[in-house]
Write a protein that holds these residues in place. Structure first.
Motif, short mmCIF file in Angstrom:
data_model
loop_
_atom_site.label_atom_id
_atom_site.label_comp_id
_atom_site.label_asym_id
_atom_site.label_seq_id
_atom_site.Cartn_x
_atom_site.Cartn_y
_atom_site.Cartn_z
N ASP A 56 73.61 64.96 39.39
CA ASP A 56 74.79 65.77 39.06
C ASP A 56 75.60 65.35 37.84
OD1 ASP A 56 74.16 67.13 41.35
OD2 ASP A 56 75.91 66.50 42.50
N ASP A 57 75.71 64.07 37.52
CA ASP A 57 76.74 63.57 36.61
C ASP A 57 76.16 63.16 35.26
OD1 ASP A 57 78.85 62.20 35.38
OD2 ASP A 57 79.61 61.42 37.27
N VAL A 58 76.25 64.06 34.29
CA VAL A 58 75.70 63.80 32.96
C VAL A 58 76.46 62.66 32.26
CG1 VAL A 58 75.26 64.82 30.69
CG2 VAL A 58 74.92 66.18 32.75
N THR A 59 77.77 62.62 32.45
CA THR A 59 78.58 61.57 31.82
C THR A 59 78.19 60.19 32.32
OG1 THR A 59 80.43 63.13 31.63
CG2 THR A 59 80.94 60.79 31.40
N LEU A 60 77.97 60.07 33.63
CA LEU A 60 77.54 58.79 34.20
C LEU A 60 76.14 58.44 33.70
CD1 LEU A 60 78.06 56.42 36.13
CD2 LEU A 60 77.19 57.84 37.99
N ALA A 61 75.26 59.43 33.62
CA ALA A 61 73.91 59.18 33.12
C ALA A 61 73.93 58.60 31.71
CB ALA A 61 73.09 60.47 33.16
N ARG A 62 74.80 59.14 30.89
CA ARG A 62 74.91 58.63 29.52
C ARG A 62 75.51 57.21 29.51
NH1 ARG A 62 78.54 61.72 25.07
NH2 ARG A 62 80.13 61.19 26.60
N ALA A 63 76.51 56.99 30.36
CA ALA A 63 77.19 55.69 30.38
C ALA A 63 76.26 54.55 30.74
CB ALA A 63 78.37 55.74 31.36
N VAL A 64 75.30 54.80 31.64
CA VAL A 64 74.40 53.72 32.08
C VAL A 64 73.02 53.79 31.42
CG1 VAL A 64 75.60 53.52 34.29
CG2 VAL A 64 73.55 54.96 34.15
N GLU A 65 72.91 54.72 30.45
CA GLU A 65 71.65 54.90 29.72
C GLU A 65 70.48 55.19 30.68
OE1 GLU A 65 71.11 51.56 27.10
OE2 GLU A 65 72.87 52.07 25.90
N ALA A 66 70.75 56.09 31.60
CA ALA A 66 69.69 56.53 32.53
C ALA A 66 68.64 57.33 31.77
CB ALA A 66 70.30 57.40 33.64
N ASP A 67 67.48 57.50 32.38
CA ASP A 67 66.41 58.28 31.75
C ASP A 67 66.71 59.77 31.79
OD1 ASP A 67 64.37 56.19 31.09
OD2 ASP A 67 64.53 55.82 33.24
N GLY A 68 67.65 60.17 32.64
CA GLY A 68 67.99 61.58 32.71
C GLY A 68 68.90 61.91 33.86
N VAL A 69 68.93 63.19 34.21
CA VAL A 69 69.87 63.69 35.21
C VAL A 69 69.21 64.79 36.02
CG1 VAL A 69 70.86 65.49 33.71
CG2 VAL A 69 72.30 64.43 35.46
N HIS A 70 69.67 64.94 37.26
CA HIS A 70 69.21 66.06 38.08
C HIS A 70 70.40 66.99 38.30
CE1 HIS A 70 66.69 68.16 40.97
NE2 HIS A 70 67.84 68.42 41.57
N LEU A 71 70.21 68.27 38.00
CA LEU A 71 71.29 69.25 38.05
C LEU A 71 71.13 70.22 39.21
CD1 LEU A 71 71.38 70.23 34.25
CD2 LEU A 71 72.82 68.53 35.41
N GLY A 72 72.21 70.43 39.93
CA GLY A 72 72.27 71.47 40.94
C GLY A 72 72.84 72.74 40.34
N LYS A 73 73.06 73.74 41.18
CA LYS A 73 73.46 75.07 40.72
C LYS A 73 74.79 75.05 39.95
CE LYS A 73 72.28 78.36 43.56
NZ LYS A 73 72.26 79.26 44.73
N THR A 74 75.68 74.12 40.30
CA THR A 74 77.02 74.12 39.70
C THR A 74 77.26 72.93 38.78
OG1 THR A 74 77.93 72.94 41.62
CG2 THR A 74 77.99 75.35 41.67
N ASP A 75 76.19 72.30 38.31
CA ASP A 75 76.34 71.05 37.54
C ASP A 75 76.18 71.21 36.04
OD1 ASP A 75 76.69 69.64 39.92
OD2 ASP A 75 74.53 69.42 40.20
N GLY A 76 76.26 72.44 35.55
CA GLY A 76 76.14 72.65 34.11
C GLY A 76 74.73 73.01 33.70
N SER A 77 74.57 73.30 32.42
CA SER A 77 73.30 73.83 31.92
C SER A 77 72.37 72.73 31.42
CB SER A 77 73.57 74.80 30.77
OG SER A 77 74.01 74.09 29.62
N VAL A 78 71.10 73.07 31.36
CA VAL A 78 70.10 72.16 30.80
C VAL A 78 70.44 71.87 29.34
CG1 VAL A 78 67.66 71.94 30.16
CG2 VAL A 78 68.30 72.93 32.38
#
Length: 204
Positions: free
Chosen positions: A69-91
């Motif tokens: 869900d959290d793109v900002t957190l993914a960027r902060a920890v340098e994750a490989d990516g993010v998983h988005l649900g229906k209300t979590d913003g666009s690809v």
């Protein structure tokens, strides 16, 4: 291109960060290919600490690390990516923030039309579920296993989630799922390491 295939562990909710790290570490050593950090808590400090610890752990084990869900957190920890649900913003928005090589997964529930849209939007993979009744999300819609064969034409990896256990995982893989996302069937198992090995072996 990053391969989305195999056992996809989703972290259990935990207040104790060290306990969470120990639980996850046990399964990562037994065939997990992908880990998603999922925590719905409003405690942003704890979430950042846990995500940072898990990011380091996954990097040391060469396991892909995604944030739910959290793109900002993914960027902060340098994750490989993010998983988005229906209300979590666009690809597109997630990719603009995380970069062109980021893994962007999209929940498509039981709807092939959502999967078609995700493919057009440039998603890295699509996810269908719940394929079986789920203790984590008891009110989740039911997704038939036939969706995985139908989704093959989209040319994207497909992830199954919801109620998957060592007892039923083979059926999901046989239906065509590229990966199986598991929470309770892994972390609540009597022997999580053995459960991980059994499910990971389905992809060998």
């Amino acid at each position: 291109m990053t391969v989305i295939k195999g056992l996809y562990a989703v972290s259990p909710e935990a207040e104790d960060s060290e306990q969470l790290l120990a639980k996850v570490s046990r399964v990562l050593d037994n065939g997990v290919a992908i880990l998603q950090y999922r925590n719905k808590s409003a405690n942003t400090v704890r979430r950042l600490r846990q995500a940072s610890l898990l990011a380091s752990l996954c990097k040391s084990r060469r396991v892909l690390f995604l944030i739910n869900d959290d793109v900002t957190l993914a960027r902060a920890v340098e994750a490989d990516g993010v998983h988005l649900g229906k209300t979590d913003g666009s690809v597109a928005d997630a990719r603009a923030i995380l970069g062109k090589n980021a893994i962007i997964g999209v929940s498509c529930y039981n709807d092939i039309a959502l999967a078609e849209q995700a493919a057009r939007d440039g998603a890295s993979y699509i996810a269908f579920g719940a394929v079986y009744p789920s203790r984590t999300k008891p009110n989740a819609v039911a997704a038939p296993l036939s969706l995985f064969a139908e989704a093959k034409r989209l040319g994207l990896p497909s992830v199954a989630i919801g109620g998957i256990t060592p007892d039923n995982a083979a059926e999901v893989v046989a239906a065509g799922a590229s990966a199986i996302a598991v929470i309770g069937g892994l972390f609540d198992a009597p022997d999580p390491a053995a459960a991980a090995r059994q499910m990971a072996a389905l992809f060998d």
